[in-house]
Design an enzyme around this catalytic site. Structure first.
Site, PDB file in Angstrom:
ATOM      1  N   SER A 175       0.871  -1.186   0.000  1.00  0.00           N
ATOM      2  CA  SER A 175       0.000   0.000   0.000  1.00  0.00           C
ATOM      3  C   SER A 175       0.896   1.219   0.000  1.00  0.00           C
ATOM      4  O   SER A 175       2.059   1.134   0.428  1.00  0.00           O
ATOM      5  CB  SER A 175      -0.868   0.008   1.272  1.00  0.00           C
ATOM      6  OG  SER A 175      -1.522   1.247   1.428  1.00  0.00           O
ATOM      7  N   TYR A 222      -1.879  -1.167  10.673  1.00  0.00           N
ATOM      8  CA  TYR A 222      -1.948  -1.448   9.238  1.00  0.00           C
ATOM      9  C   TYR A 222      -0.679  -0.961   8.534  1.00  0.00           C
ATOM     10  O   TYR A 222      -0.024  -1.722   7.810  1.00  0.00           O
ATOM     11  CB  TYR A 222      -3.182  -0.766   8.636  1.00  0.00           C
ATOM     12  CG  TYR A 222      -3.353  -0.975   7.151  1.00  0.00           C
ATOM     13  CD1 TYR A 222      -3.727  -2.212   6.639  1.00  0.00           C
ATOM     14  CD2 TYR A 222      -3.143   0.066   6.248  1.00  0.00           C
ATOM     15  CE1 TYR A 222      -3.898  -2.412   5.267  1.00  0.00           C
ATOM     16  CE2 TYR A 222      -3.308  -0.122   4.882  1.00  0.00           C
ATOM     17  CZ  TYR A 222      -3.684  -1.357   4.396  1.00  0.00           C
ATOM     18  OH  TYR A 222      -3.847  -1.549   3.043  1.00  0.00           O
ATOM     19  N   LYS A 266       2.326  -2.883   6.468  1.00  0.00           N
ATOM     20  CA  LYS A 266       2.573  -2.654   5.033  1.00  0.00           C
ATOM     21  C   LYS A 266       4.012  -2.185   4.781  1.00  0.00           C
ATOM     22  O   LYS A 266       4.611  -2.532   3.762  1.00  0.00           O
ATOM     23  CB  LYS A 266       1.547  -1.664   4.468  1.00  0.00           C
ATOM     24  CG  LYS A 266       0.119  -2.216   4.423  1.00  0.00           C
ATOM     25  CD  LYS A 266      -0.008  -3.444   3.510  1.00  0.00           C
ATOM     26  CE  LYS A 266      -1.465  -3.854   3.291  1.00  0.00           C
ATOM     27  NZ  LYS A 266      -1.593  -5.050   2.443  1.00  0.00           N
TER      28      LYS A 266
HETATM   29  N1  LIG Z   1      -8.758  -0.613  -1.085  1.00  0.00           N
HETATM   30  C1  LIG Z   1      -7.734   0.198  -0.841  1.00  0.00           C
HETATM   31  O1  LIG Z   1      -7.888   1.425  -0.800  1.00  0.00           O
HETATM   32  C2  LIG Z   1      -6.355  -0.368  -0.642  1.00  0.00           C
HETATM   33  C3  LIG Z   1      -5.251   0.499  -0.743  1.00  0.00           C
HETATM   34  C4  LIG Z   1      -3.968  -0.026  -0.575  1.00  0.00           C
HETATM   35  C5  LIG Z   1      -3.785  -1.374  -0.369  1.00  0.00           C
HETATM   36  N2  LIG Z   1      -4.876  -2.206  -0.264  1.00  0.00           N
HETATM   37  C6  LIG Z   1      -4.621  -3.629  -0.068  1.00  0.00           C
HETATM   38  O2  LIG Z   1      -5.235  -4.347  -1.131  1.00  0.00           O
HETATM   39  C7  LIG Z   1      -5.402  -5.711  -0.760  1.00  0.00           C
HETATM   40  C8  LIG Z   1      -6.769  -6.205  -1.216  1.00  0.00           C
HETATM   41  O3  LIG Z   1      -7.784  -5.531  -0.476  1.00  0.00           O
HETATM   42  P1  LIG Z   1      -9.090  -4.891  -1.170  1.00  0.00           P
HETATM   43  O4  LIG Z   1      -8.911  -3.417  -1.089  1.00  0.00           O
HETATM   44  O5  LIG Z   1      -9.369  -5.525  -2.458  1.00  0.00           O
HETATM   45  O6  LIG Z   1     -10.188  -5.245  -0.051  1.00  0.00           O
HETATM   46  P2  LIG Z   1     -11.401  -6.303  -0.035  1.00  0.00           P
HETATM   47  O7  LIG Z   1     -11.859  -6.317   1.392  1.00  0.00           O
HETATM   48  O8  LIG Z   1     -12.404  -5.976  -1.083  1.00  0.00           O
HETATM   49  O9  LIG Z   1     -10.706  -7.686  -0.385  1.00  0.00           O
HETATM   50  C9  LIG Z   1      -9.833  -8.328   0.524  1.00  0.00           C
HETATM   51  C10 LIG Z   1     -10.080  -9.826   0.467  1.00  0.00           C
HETATM   52  O10 LIG Z   1      -9.190 -10.459   1.394  1.00  0.00           O
HETATM   53  C11 LIG Z   1      -9.913 -11.460   2.083  1.00  0.00           C
HETATM   54  N3  LIG Z   1      -9.276 -11.742   3.381  1.00  0.00           N
HETATM   55  C12 LIG Z   1      -9.333 -11.041   4.532  1.00  0.00           C
HETATM   56  N4  LIG Z   1      -8.651 -11.661   5.508  1.00  0.00           N
HETATM   57  C13 LIG Z   1      -8.139 -12.797   4.959  1.00  0.00           C
HETATM   58  C14 LIG Z   1      -7.348 -13.856   5.460  1.00  0.00           C
HETATM   59  N5  LIG Z   1      -6.959 -13.889   6.750  1.00  0.00           N
HETATM   60  N6  LIG Z   1      -6.998 -14.855   4.616  1.00  0.00           N
HETATM   61  C15 LIG Z   1      -7.405 -14.845   3.318  1.00  0.00           C
HETATM   62  N7  LIG Z   1      -8.173 -13.877   2.794  1.00  0.00           N
HETATM   63  C16 LIG Z   1      -8.534 -12.855   3.602  1.00  0.00           C
HETATM   64  C17 LIG Z   1     -11.320 -10.899   2.238  1.00  0.00           C
HETATM   65  O11 LIG Z   1     -12.293 -11.915   2.498  1.00  0.00           O
HETATM   66  C18 LIG Z   1     -11.507 -10.209   0.891  1.00  0.00           C
HETATM   67  O12 LIG Z   1     -12.107 -11.071  -0.054  1.00  0.00           O
HETATM   68  C19 LIG Z   1      -5.164  -5.742   0.747  1.00  0.00           C
HETATM   69  O13 LIG Z   1      -3.873  -6.260   1.002  1.00  0.00           O
HETATM   70  C20 LIG Z   1      -5.224  -4.281   1.152  1.00  0.00           C
HETATM   71  O14 LIG Z   1      -4.490  -4.016   2.321  1.00  0.00           O
HETATM   72  C21 LIG Z   1      -6.149  -1.721  -0.397  1.00  0.00           C
END
Ligand SMILES: NC(=O)c1ccc[n+]([C@@H]2O[C@H](COP(=O)([O-])OP(=O)(O)OC[C@H]3O[C@@H](n4cnc5c(N)ncnc54)[C@H](O)[C@@H]3O)[C@@H](O)[C@H]2O)c1
Length: 297
Positions: A146, A159, A163
């Site tokens: 992130s 968090y 990261k």
């Molecule tokens: N959305 C944002 O703004 C953003 C920004 C930077 C980084 N991220 C990162 O992107 C990645 C994906 O997240 P997203 O934004 O698509 O969110 P999301 O919540 O839509 O998807 C995350 C998925 O991870 C699964 N998950 C949660 N805990 C888990 C575990 N212990 N084992 C296996 N699966 C698990 C959830 O069920 C979900 O399907 C994450 O690593 C998040 O930190 C997101």
């Protein structure tokens, strides 16, 4: 990787958001997809939709916080498809609740965030890299960190600290694979705000890591701002497109926006100039990110 067709991709957190979008993007490139998620029903639904659209996919319920689960994921992927070429360590969670300072977070937030965000990636590397090296064919690993892993400041510490560590671990993976001369590329994906269900991460918090007092509620103002910011953020499909390109081009650092560049630069310059830093809040930087997208320069 130059050739994706008929190769195998394993994606964690693939039942929602960026993981699901990557599953669809790589399936459209002809890859076979192992859809893995802690939400087994949602993973099966993603697999069913992929298969209904004519793609080759299986689903494996996996909690990335568990080394045994991730080992089993590798066992199933190799037993079913015989190889893995692309690993996307993508699952992640953001502990909810009001803005807190570093000494105020319950230990449960620290443990949950580090277990999923940091150890999830470490488990993926430990379970898959030795097998991918043994294959000795072209491959790639994408780890979703992130921009929170590149900037710093007071907020969102369990968090952001996880990261930051994920960026460091992924840099070590990149350097280690180069040291070995392995044909495996690496990408560390550092998105800004993306419109996914991450804001609703609490749905996946294990019962034993619910803080005794329960997650503290956000202030209504903070909640409204965050919800609006996520609604206006870029789509997971747009990020998946960038990831697809990064895999083909073997690009290591992948940022989805330039809005955080000033803060990344300020932090590094403060270190190099031995001066005290002046951190902006992540919320403020995210607000700028969305505002800048609304008025493209
Ligand atoms: N959305 C944002 O703004 C953003 C920004 C930077 C980084 N991220 C990162 O992107 C990645 C994906 O997240 P997203 O934004 O698509 O969110 P999301 O919540 O839509 O998807 C995350 C998925 O991870 C699964 N998950 C949660 N805990 C888990 C575990 N212990 N084992 C296996 N699966 C698990 C959830 O069920 C979900 O399907 C994450 O690593 C998040 O930190 C997101």
């Amino acid at each position: 990787m130059k050739n994706l067709s008929d190769r195998v991709a394993v994606i964690t957190g693939a039942a929602s958001g960026m993981g699901a979008a990557m599953a669809w993007r790589f399936a459209r490139s002809g890859m076979k997809i192992v859809v893995s998620d802690i939400d087994g029903d949602a993973a099966a639904a993603t697999r069913d939709a992929l298969v209904a659209a004519g793609h080759d996919a299986i689903a494996v319920r996996t909690d990335v916080a568990s080394p045994d689960d991730v080992d089993r994921l590798a066992d199933v992927a190799y037993a079913h498809y015989g190889a893995v070429h692309l690993l996307c360590n993508n699952a992640g969670v953001v502990p909810g609740g009001r803005h807190r300072l570093v000494w105020e977070y319950p230990l449960e937030d620290w443990k949950w965030s580090l277990d999923v965000n940091l150890f999830g990636a470490v488990h993926g590397i430990r379970s898959f890299i030795p097998r991918m090296l043994a294959q000795n064919v072209e491959g790639h690993v994408v780890t979703t960190a992130s921009v929170a892993g590149l900037v710093s400041g007071a907020g969102s510490v369990p968090y952001s600290a996880a990261k930051h560590a994920v960026v460091r671990v992924t840099e070590a993976l990149y350097a280690g694979l180069r040291e070995r001369g392995a044909p495996i590329g690496v990408t560390v994906l550092c998105p800004g705000l993306v419109n996914t269900r991450i804001y609703d991460s609490e749905r996946n918090r294990p019962a034993e890591l619910r803080a005794a007092a329960g997650p503290a509620e956000e202030s209504p103002e903070l909640k409204a701002i965050a919800e609006r910011l996520y609604a206006d953020a870029i789509s997971p499909e747009a990020v998946a497109e960038l990831v697809h390109r990064a895999v083909l081009d073997n690009r290591f650092y992948l940022l989805t926006t330039e809005s955080f560049d000033g803060s990344i630069r300020d932090r590094l310059e403060a270190i190099l100039e031995r001066r005290n830093p002046d951190f902006a809040s992540l919320l403020e930087l995210s607000r700028r990110d969305v505002a800048e997208r609304e008025q493209p320069r």
